[in-house]
Scaffold this active site. Structure first.
Site, PDB file in Angstrom:
ATOM      1  N   HIS A   1       0.826  -1.211   0.000  1.00  0.00           N
ATOM      2  CA  HIS A   1       0.000   0.000   0.000  1.00  0.00           C
ATOM      3  C   HIS A   1       0.862   1.265   0.000  1.00  0.00           C
ATOM      4  CE1 HIS A   1      -2.836  -3.034   0.902  1.00  0.00           C
ATOM      5  NE2 HIS A   1      -2.823  -2.964   2.211  1.00  0.00           N
TER       6      HIS A   1
ATOM      7  N   LYS B   1       0.104   0.391  13.629  1.00  0.00           N
ATOM      8  CA  LYS B   1      -1.081  -0.149  14.304  1.00  0.00           C
ATOM      9  C   LYS B   1      -1.191   0.511  15.666  1.00  0.00           C
ATOM     10  CE  LYS B   1      -1.951  -3.624  11.398  1.00  0.00           C
ATOM     11  NZ  LYS B   1      -3.178  -3.628  10.598  1.00  0.00           N
TER      12      LYS B   1
HETATM   13  C1  BG6 Z   1      -4.314  -4.987   4.737  1.00  0.00           C
HETATM   14  C2  BG6 Z   1      -3.379  -5.234   5.890  1.00  0.00           C
HETATM   15  O1  BG6 Z   1      -3.672  -5.201   3.521  1.00  0.00           O
HETATM   16  O2  BG6 Z   1      -4.769  -3.649   4.786  1.00  0.00           O
HETATM   17  C3  BG6 Z   1      -4.035  -4.899   7.215  1.00  0.00           C
HETATM   18  O3  BG6 Z   1      -2.991  -6.596   5.878  1.00  0.00           O
HETATM   19  C4  BG6 Z   1      -4.606  -3.501   7.186  1.00  0.00           C
HETATM   20  O4  BG6 Z   1      -3.096  -5.023   8.276  1.00  0.00           O
HETATM   21  C5  BG6 Z   1      -5.481  -3.315   5.952  1.00  0.00           C
HETATM   22  O5  BG6 Z   1      -5.365  -3.298   8.369  1.00  0.00           O
HETATM   23  C6  BG6 Z   1      -5.934  -1.881   5.821  1.00  0.00           C
HETATM   24  O6  BG6 Z   1      -6.851  -1.791   4.756  1.00  0.00           O
HETATM   25  P1  BG6 Z   1      -8.007  -0.715   4.785  1.00  0.00           P
HETATM   26  O7  BG6 Z   1      -8.587  -0.749   3.436  1.00  0.00           O
HETATM   27  O8  BG6 Z   1      -8.967  -1.152   5.851  1.00  0.00           O
HETATM   28  O9  BG6 Z   1      -7.358   0.565   5.134  1.00  0.00           O
END
Ligand code: BG6
Length: 476
Positions: free
Chosen positions: A250, A340
């Site tokens: 991401h 986190k």
């Molecule tokens: C995931 C991660 O890819 O993305 C998670 O494994 C994270 O740890 C999540 O919480 C966050 O995604 P979003 O779309 O809820 O922000």
């Protein structure tokens, strides 16, 4: 949305995965409910346990009710959806089970041979992906050398491998069964409306792009913060850590969207070429530069989470100062900060512009207080704000930062699709623009592997739950 009705069978590996329960089943049902799946479709879910089709359908219903309340708003419609769900027990290591799966596909799709459109969806831990792909290929379910008219595709969930080596192995394995146009590597961030809008914002407006470079931009800050911990994912998380869970995919994809050159057109490969070039240009962090480039942290109490080692050094926070060594960006820091159990859940990209050459309205240092910024708020509020300095009303000339704000929800009435709605439809349509290409995956892993090597087992700094993580005074 598909123009023509498309008949297809989706084979979902990971019937009981958390992702299937939270995202895939609700999204599939909603797409059906909204009429986006206009042809005859079937979903065959693959799992280890012994389950009848009926019992599986009941489980899907329970999961949708639990994770996506309100989604089932018409029981009759849902019942007809359920008739398209099937369950097959497969031991992933056993080739015979893939032959049974093959028979089930033919039976369910009602097509002799294997000419139907087939989409394989891997929602499984990364270590299982190579085994599944190898067995699919050996059972004649791969996408290469098809002798009849249907298409075959494979969607692979992140994490795509666990490092460069395993990602390359997986690429080779998948590449022996499917061609690159048949492979859809998901990073669900690329399905977010606000992430897709980065390209539109940059390249459909004349006023930003001329300034979008090292001459005018002082720094870029990308924040991906969550105000919750690892939930019940201790076993996965403790083996993974934040750098691999968030920054490798991401974080670097957001960076690439901000930093990429305009593509020659909007074809999937033209866009992905430009993103790959950015990832390739990111300066490698080494043991010499690690101290000034990276901070890692672990929230207090992490080691007491379920399935986490009592002496774990896994990071739940990371701040990394990247540099993109190309003509456009040389010298501009791109700080990715993610964690986190931080103070807030927010994902945003702040582009801070250089101060004007002379500051008439206050001491030189005060510029950082009012420096122009473009703030792309990805979530939860979906907004774009532009910050500039304005004169505070009154006799003296005092400059204050003020914001002009665009709010997605206020400006557009139709609700956006969720990332999984969009990406599932894109995969069915064969549009790869928002899926990660092989070269990008490998560049991203090379960047993260270098950081992890340079950290060489460093103990993360601790931070309090609900704070903004450990101090990150990174100079680059
Ligand atoms: C995931 C991660 O890819 O993305 C998670 O494994 C994270 O740890 C999540 O919480 C966050 O995604 P979003 O779309 O809820 O922000």
């Amino acid at each position: 949305m598909q123009d023509e009705p498309v008949n297809f069978t989706m084979v979902l590996f990971g019937a009981n995965s958390d992702l299937a329960a939270r995202k895939l089943y609700p999204s599939f049902y909603q797409l059906a409910r909204w009429g986006h799946l206009s042809g005859a479709y079937r979903i065959i879910a693959v799992g280890r346990g012994d389950l009848s089709h009926e019992a599986f359908r009941t489980q899907v219903r329970e999961k949708i009710l639990l994770f996506s309340p309100g989604t089932i708003d018409d029981e009759e419609h849902f019942a007809s959806f359920c008739l398209r769900l099937f369950y097959v027990q497969v031991d992933l290591e056993k080739i015979e089970d893939y032959h049974s799966l093959q028979r089930e596909i033919m039976h369910v799709s009602g097509e002799p041979g294997l000419c139907s459109h087939l989409l394989f969806y891997l929602s499984t831990p990364p270590a299982l992906a190579p085994v599944i792909v190898r067995n699919l290929r050996e059972a004649g379910l791969g996408g290469k050398n098809m002798e009849c008219g249907g298409w075959r595709k494979i969607v692979v969930e992140k994490p795509y491998g666990t490092d460069l080596h395993s990602a390359r192995e997986l690429n080779t394995e998948i590449g022996s069964a499917f061609s690159e146009e048949q492979i859809f590597r998901i990073d669900h961030y690329l399905g977010k409306e606000t992430v897709q809008n980065i390209l539109v914002f940059r390249f459909s407006n004349g006023i930003f792009e001329p300034l979008w470079n090292r001459n005018h931009i002082a720094r870029v800050d990308i924040t991906i913060a969550e105000n919750f911990g690892i939930r019940d994912r201790g076993a996965f998380y403790d083996q993974t850590g934040l750098l691999r869970d968030i920054v490798q995919n991401h974080g670097l994809q957001l960076l690439a969207s901000v930093a990429m050159e305009p593509p020659v057109d909007l074809s999937a490969d033209a866009v992905r070429d430009e993103k790959s070039k950015v990832l390739r240009s990111i300066r490698r962090i080494t043991s010499r530069t690690i101290e000034q480039s990276v901070v890692i942290g672990q929230y207090d109490g992490y080691r007491s989470e379920r399935h986490v080692a009592a002496d774990s050094r896994t990071e739940t926070f990371a701040a990394v100062n990247f540099f993109v060594d190309n003509w456009r960006w040389k010298g501009v820091p791109f700080l990715i900060r993610a964690g986190k159990n931080l103070a807030e859940t927010v994902t945003e990209i702040v582009i801070t512009f250089a101060c004007p050459p002379q500051n008439f309205f206050g001491p030189a240092e005060s510029c950082s207080y009012t420096a122009n910024q473009v703030i792309l708020r990805i979530q939860p509020e979906e907004t774009i704000a532009i910050r500039f300095g304005a004169k505070r009303p009154g006799e003296s000339v005092i400059t204050d930062p003020v914001y002009m704000k665009f709010d997605y929800r206020g400006s557009f009435s139709q609700p956006g699709m969720t990332p999984y709605h969009r990406l599932l439809l894109d995969a069915l349509d064969g549009d790869q623009m928002n899926f990660i290409r092989q070269d990008s995956v490998e560049y991203s892993w090379a960047i993260i592997d270098a950081i992890r090597d340079a950290l060489s087992g460093r103990v993360p700094d601790s931070y309090s739950v609900g704070s903004w993580g450990p101090p990150t005074d990174l100079q680059g």
